[in-house]
Design an enzyme around this catalytic site. Structure first.
Site, PDB file in Angstrom:
ATOM      1  N   HIS A  86      37.464  40.871  57.578  1.00 19.80           N
ATOM      2  CA  HIS A  86      38.172  41.825  55.957  1.00 19.80           C
ATOM      3  C   HIS A  86      39.565  41.206  55.884  1.00 19.80           C
ATOM      4  O   HIS A  86      39.974  40.948  54.032  1.00 19.80           O
ATOM      5  CB  HIS A  86      37.719  42.959  55.783  1.00 19.80           C
ATOM      6  CG  HIS A  86      37.755  43.201  53.957  1.00 19.80           C
ATOM      7  ND1 HIS A  86      36.507  43.713  53.873  1.00 19.80           N
ATOM      8  CD2 HIS A  86      38.218  42.999  53.173  1.00 19.80           C
ATOM      9  CE1 HIS A  86      35.772  44.380  52.986  1.00 19.80           C
ATOM     10  NE2 HIS A  86      36.788  43.162  52.578  1.00 19.80           N
ATOM     11  N   TYR A 146      32.255  48.447  51.724  1.00 20.40           N
ATOM     12  CA  TYR A 146      31.651  49.167  50.162  1.00 20.40           C
ATOM     13  C   TYR A 146      30.540  50.216  50.537  1.00 20.40           C
ATOM     14  O   TYR A 146      29.782  49.827  50.969  1.00 20.40           O
ATOM     15  CB  TYR A 146      31.278  47.700  49.639  1.00 20.40           C
ATOM     16  CG  TYR A 146      32.217  46.440  49.800  1.00 20.40           C
ATOM     17  CD1 TYR A 146      33.365  46.636  49.854  1.00 20.40           C
ATOM     18  CD2 TYR A 146      31.764  45.278  49.274  1.00 20.40           C
ATOM     19  CE1 TYR A 146      34.440  45.633  49.783  1.00 20.40           C
ATOM     20  CE2 TYR A 146      32.563  43.964  49.270  1.00 20.40           C
ATOM     21  CZ  TYR A 146      33.520  44.648  49.650  1.00 20.40           C
ATOM     22  OH  TYR A 146      34.764  42.897  48.887  1.00 20.40           O
ATOM     23  N   LYS A 157      31.880  40.867  40.107  1.00 19.85           N
ATOM     24  CA  LYS A 157      30.815  41.449  40.074  1.00 19.85           C
ATOM     25  C   LYS A 157      30.755  42.262  39.034  1.00 19.85           C
ATOM     26  O   LYS A 157      31.498  42.499  38.089  1.00 19.85           O
ATOM     27  CB  LYS A 157      31.862  42.658  40.914  1.00 19.85           C
ATOM     28  CG  LYS A 157      31.079  44.158  41.160  1.00 19.85           C
ATOM     29  CD  LYS A 157      31.368  45.196  39.996  1.00 19.85           C
ATOM     30  CE  LYS A 157      30.388  46.252  40.188  1.00 19.85           C
ATOM     31  NZ  LYS A 157      31.120  47.417  38.914  1.00 19.85           N
ATOM     32  N   SER A 158      29.376  43.052  38.642  1.00 15.39           N
ATOM     33  CA  SER A 158      29.088  43.169  37.759  1.00 15.39           C
ATOM     34  C   SER A 158      27.408  44.426  37.922  1.00 15.39           C
ATOM     35  O   SER A 158      27.045  43.625  38.785  1.00 15.39           O
ATOM     36  CB  SER A 158      28.688  42.153  36.167  1.00 15.39           C
ATOM     37  OG  SER A 158      28.079  42.957  35.143  1.00 15.39           O
ATOM     38  N   GLN A 171      38.477  34.020  52.180  1.00 10.10           N
ATOM     39  CA  GLN A 171      38.091  34.622  50.624  1.00 10.10           C
ATOM     40  C   GLN A 171      39.360  35.668  49.981  1.00 10.10           C
ATOM     41  O   GLN A 171      39.847  36.112  50.985  1.00 10.10           O
ATOM     42  CB  GLN A 171      37.085  36.085  51.198  1.00 10.10           C
ATOM     43  CG  GLN A 171      35.957  36.019  49.643  1.00 10.10           C
ATOM     44  CD  GLN A 171      35.283  37.816  49.334  1.00 10.10           C
ATOM     45  OE1 GLN A 171      35.853  38.521  49.083  1.00 10.10           O
ATOM     46  NE2 GLN A 171      34.356  37.031  50.004  1.00 10.10           N
ATOM     47  N   GLY A 206      40.268  40.304  37.697  1.00 14.02           N
ATOM     48  CA  GLY A 206      41.466  41.029  38.244  1.00 14.02           C
ATOM     49  C   GLY A 206      41.059  42.926  38.389  1.00 14.02           C
ATOM     50  O   GLY A 206      41.506  43.749  37.957  1.00 14.02           O
ATOM     51  N   GLU A 263      26.349  36.900  31.324  1.00 11.00           N
ATOM     52  CA  GLU A 263      27.794  35.989  30.764  1.00 11.00           C
ATOM     53  C   GLU A 263      27.884  35.365  31.771  1.00 11.00           C
ATOM     54  O   GLU A 263      28.356  34.553  31.941  1.00 11.00           O
ATOM     55  CB  GLU A 263      28.542  37.397  29.898  1.00 11.00           C
ATOM     56  CG  GLU A 263      29.935  36.948  29.228  1.00 11.00           C
ATOM     57  CD  GLU A 263      30.885  37.906  28.705  1.00 11.00           C
ATOM     58  OE1 GLU A 263      30.124  39.079  28.534  1.00 11.00           O
ATOM     59  OE2 GLU A 263      31.972  37.216  28.592  1.00 11.00           O
ATOM     60  N   ASN A 264      28.516  35.584  32.653  1.00 10.13           N
ATOM     61  CA  ASN A 264      29.018  35.187  33.879  1.00 10.13           C
ATOM     62  C   ASN A 264      28.910  34.170  34.795  1.00 10.13           C
ATOM     63  O   ASN A 264      28.695  33.181  34.819  1.00 10.13           O
ATOM     64  CB  ASN A 264      29.300  36.229  34.911  1.00 10.13           C
ATOM     65  CG  ASN A 264      30.162  37.873  34.371  1.00 10.13           C
ATOM     66  OD1 ASN A 264      30.949  37.710  33.361  1.00 10.13           O
ATOM     67  ND2 ASN A 264      30.252  38.723  34.824  1.00 10.13           N
ATOM     68  N   TRP A 278      31.119  45.640  45.847  1.00 12.75           N
ATOM     69  CA  TRP A 278      32.439  45.701  45.645  1.00 12.75           C
ATOM     70  C   TRP A 278      32.720  46.961  44.575  1.00 12.75           C
ATOM     71  O   TRP A 278      32.508  47.106  43.513  1.00 12.75           O
ATOM     72  CB  TRP A 278      34.298  45.828  46.292  1.00 12.75           C
ATOM     73  CG  TRP A 278      34.815  46.709  46.167  1.00 12.75           C
ATOM     74  CD1 TRP A 278      34.733  47.899  47.136  1.00 12.75           C
ATOM     75  CD2 TRP A 278      36.610  47.220  46.111  1.00 12.75           C
ATOM     76  NE1 TRP A 278      35.809  48.847  46.966  1.00 12.75           N
ATOM     77  CE2 TRP A 278      36.625  47.903  46.691  1.00 12.75           C
ATOM     78  CE3 TRP A 278      37.189  45.419  45.088  1.00 12.75           C
ATOM     79  CZ2 TRP A 278      38.241  47.479  46.283  1.00 12.75           C
ATOM     80  CZ3 TRP A 278      38.867  46.410  45.371  1.00 12.75           C
ATOM     81  CH2 TRP A 278      39.245  47.517  45.823  1.00 12.75           C
TER      82      TRP A 278
HETATM   83  N1  LIG Z   1      37.551  39.881  50.283  1.00 15.44           N
HETATM   84  C1  LIG Z   1      38.376  40.884  49.927  1.00 15.44           C
HETATM   85  O1  LIG Z   1      39.056  41.998  50.249  1.00 15.44           O
HETATM   86  C2  LIG Z   1      37.934  41.567  48.373  1.00 15.44           C
HETATM   87  C3  LIG Z   1      38.779  42.827  47.896  1.00 15.44           C
HETATM   88  C4  LIG Z   1      38.254  42.185  45.989  1.00 15.44           C
HETATM   89  C5  LIG Z   1      37.017  42.240  45.996  1.00 15.44           C
HETATM   90  N2  LIG Z   1      36.260  41.340  46.633  1.00 15.44           N
HETATM   91  C6  LIG Z   1      34.789  40.997  46.306  1.00 15.44           C
HETATM   92  O2  LIG Z   1      35.460  40.611  44.970  1.00 15.44           O
HETATM   93  C7  LIG Z   1      34.089  41.249  43.695  1.00 15.44           C
HETATM   94  C8  LIG Z   1      34.292  40.356  42.620  1.00 15.44           C
HETATM   95  O3  LIG Z   1      36.235  41.364  42.553  1.00 15.44           O
HETATM   96  P1  LIG Z   1      35.871  43.088  41.546  1.00 15.44           P
HETATM   97  O4  LIG Z   1      34.367  43.779  42.342  1.00 15.44           O
HETATM   98  O5  LIG Z   1      37.201  43.810  42.924  1.00 15.44           O
HETATM   99  O6  LIG Z   1      36.237  42.693  40.509  1.00 15.44           O
HETATM  100  P2  LIG Z   1      36.050  41.554  39.385  1.00 15.44           P
HETATM  101  O7  LIG Z   1      35.061  40.821  39.491  1.00 15.44           O
HETATM  102  O8  LIG Z   1      37.154  41.220  38.830  1.00 15.44           O
HETATM  103  O9  LIG Z   1      35.904  42.470  37.943  1.00 15.44           O
HETATM  104  C9  LIG Z   1      34.738  43.425  38.134  1.00 15.44           C
HETATM  105  C10 LIG Z   1      34.501  44.898  36.361  1.00 15.44           C
HETATM  106  O10 LIG Z   1      34.618  43.851  35.876  1.00 15.44           O
HETATM  107  C11 LIG Z   1      33.402  44.069  34.891  1.00 15.44           C
HETATM  108  N3  LIG Z   1      33.270  42.953  34.545  1.00 15.44           N
HETATM  109  C12 LIG Z   1      32.265  42.169  35.058  1.00 15.44           C
HETATM  110  N4  LIG Z   1      31.610  41.194  34.303  1.00 15.44           N
HETATM  111  C13 LIG Z   1      31.936  41.215  33.034  1.00 15.44           C
HETATM  112  C14 LIG Z   1      31.642  41.125  31.672  1.00 15.44           C
HETATM  113  N5  LIG Z   1      31.024  40.412  31.470  1.00 15.44           N
HETATM  114  N6  LIG Z   1      32.472  41.944  30.705  1.00 15.44           N
HETATM  115  C15 LIG Z   1      33.196  42.544  30.882  1.00 15.44           C
HETATM  116  N7  LIG Z   1      33.622  43.384  31.666  1.00 15.44           N
HETATM  117  C16 LIG Z   1      32.855  42.601  32.939  1.00 15.44           C
HETATM  118  C17 LIG Z   1      32.856  44.750  35.727  1.00 15.44           C
HETATM  119  O11 LIG Z   1      31.978  45.779  35.171  1.00 15.44           O
HETATM  120  P3  LIG Z   1      29.927  45.963  35.278  1.00 15.44           P
HETATM  121  O12 LIG Z   1      29.940  45.927  36.448  1.00 15.44           O
HETATM  122  O13 LIG Z   1      29.900  47.675  34.688  1.00 15.44           O
HETATM  123  O14 LIG Z   1      30.039  45.219  34.880  1.00 15.44           O
HETATM  124  C18 LIG Z   1      34.033  45.405  36.858  1.00 15.44           C
HETATM  125  O15 LIG Z   1      34.553  46.956  36.065  1.00 15.44           O
HETATM  126  C19 LIG Z   1      34.204  42.737  44.910  1.00 15.44           C
HETATM  127  O16 LIG Z   1      32.968  42.983  43.865  1.00 15.44           O
HETATM  128  C20 LIG Z   1      33.629  42.285  46.133  1.00 15.44           C
HETATM  129  O17 LIG Z   1      32.561  42.014  46.040  1.00 15.44           O
HETATM  130  C21 LIG Z   1      36.702  41.027  48.240  1.00 15.44           C
END
Ligand SMILES: NC(=O)c1ccc[n+]([C@@H]2O[C@H](COP(=O)([O-])OP(=O)(O)OC[C@H]3O[C@@H](n4cnc5c(N)ncnc54)[C@H](OP(=O)(O)O)[C@@H]3O)[C@@H](O)[C@H]2O)c1
Length: 283
Positions: free
Chosen positions: A115, A54, A242-243, A167, A199, A251-252, A21
């Protein structure tokens, strides 16, 4: 990396996957994102989560590019995508899946899900998901953002394929699914795919961050690795950070493959207490 089995299909999901995302899908940032995804796959984060929503299909196209010319074979990844609720009529779901498959450049999705709950009757959507499994276009079907009652309605509407996963939002400051939803999923063998484990951009700061850092010290792990390990400590949970930065993805990936001990889990419990919510939280 350790994997978890999805009921009914034999699909193996890596404990840590990769979200898409808000991933950059154009220009130099897209090249960087592809490199980060490729590196994550190399490190075992093979479960790639995307959705028709997305970037209006751009995230799926980026994953398609990763498979076409990113040096990653289709059989090295587990692909998950989602149909938007407004498209989730019987025919609309079949068409949405076709569009996703085209953008991804593949014949089959490993995971396909609604979704979030919408206004089309759930029985119609489930019938379409079952048809996709019967036709070999989807391997495991599921839902996203479904609470216990909605899950039961979805399960009740299925005729011959199991509901394999749900999910949902799950991070340290939003643990309410641990109260009812996770136990319910455990009972029925439904895998919980936790999204937004950091978050989004609200990773803990201040004293709460220091709790995670302190715990990480003894095992030479970072605070984010501690968080990911905590969120995947139950055999029924996986997580999809997500990164689009290779260093972050590396790191993740270190969030799996080791265990927090009971005292460490309790310390995290105290620092990030469970809060009861009236409704299932979602982003
Ligand atoms: N089903 C649903 O309704 C739903 C809703 C939300 C999300 N999702 C799915 O879940 C995935 C993950 O959730 P999300 O994207 O909302 O948020 P997340 O994974 O909680 O956070 C992503 C953020 O964290 C940063 N990040 C990641 N690893 C890092 C690290 N090691 N150090 C510092 N910053 C770091 C990323 O920046 P960088 O990219 O710059 O590393 C990005 O800004 C989504 O991409 C999507 O595929 C599903």
């Amino acid at each position: 990396m350790e994997t978890r089995s999805l009921v009914g299909s034999g699909v193996q999901l890596s404990v840590l996957g990769q979200g898409t995302w808000q991933i950059s899908a154009r220009g130099a940032a897209a090249d960087e994102a592809i490199e980060a995804l490729r590196r994550g796959i190399e490190l075992g984060m093979t479960h790639i989560d995307t959705a028709e929503m997305y970037g209006n299909g751009d995230a799926e196209k980026l994953v398609g590019r990763l498979l076409r010319d990113g040096g990653v074979r289709r059989d090295q990844v587990i692909l998950a995508s989602k149909v938007l609720p407004q498209n989730a009529s019987y025919g609309g779901t079949l068409e949405a899946c076709d569009r996703s498959l085209r953008r991804l450049g593949t014949d089959v999705l490993d995971l396909y899900m609604l979704h979030w709950p919408g206004s089309h009757p759930i029985a119609e959507t489930m019938r379409a998901l079952e048809k996709l499994v019967d036709d070999g276009r989807v391997r495991a079907l599921g839902v996203s953002n479904f609470d216990v009652e909605e899950l039961e309605a979805a399960r009740g509407a299925l005729r011959h394929h199991p509901l394999a996963f749900n999910q949902v939002l799950y991070h340290l400051q939003e643990r309410s699914i641990e109260l009812n939803l996770i136990p319910h999923c455990e009972k029925h063998g439904i895998l919980v795919v936790g999204y937004s484990p950091f978050g989004q951009d609200r990773f803990p700061t201040g004293p709460k961050l220091r709790v995670l850092e302190e715990i990480g010290k003894s095992q030479e792990k970072t605070a984010r690795q501690v968080a990911l390990n905590f969120l995947t400590r139950k055999p029924i949970t996986v997580s999809i950070p997500k990164s689009q930065k290779q260093g972050h993805t590396e790191e993740n990936s270190g969030g799996a493959g080791w265990r927090l001990d009971d005292d460490e889990v309790q310390a995290i419990d105290r620092a990030f207490p469970l809060r009861v919510r009236r409704e299932l939280p979602m982003l």
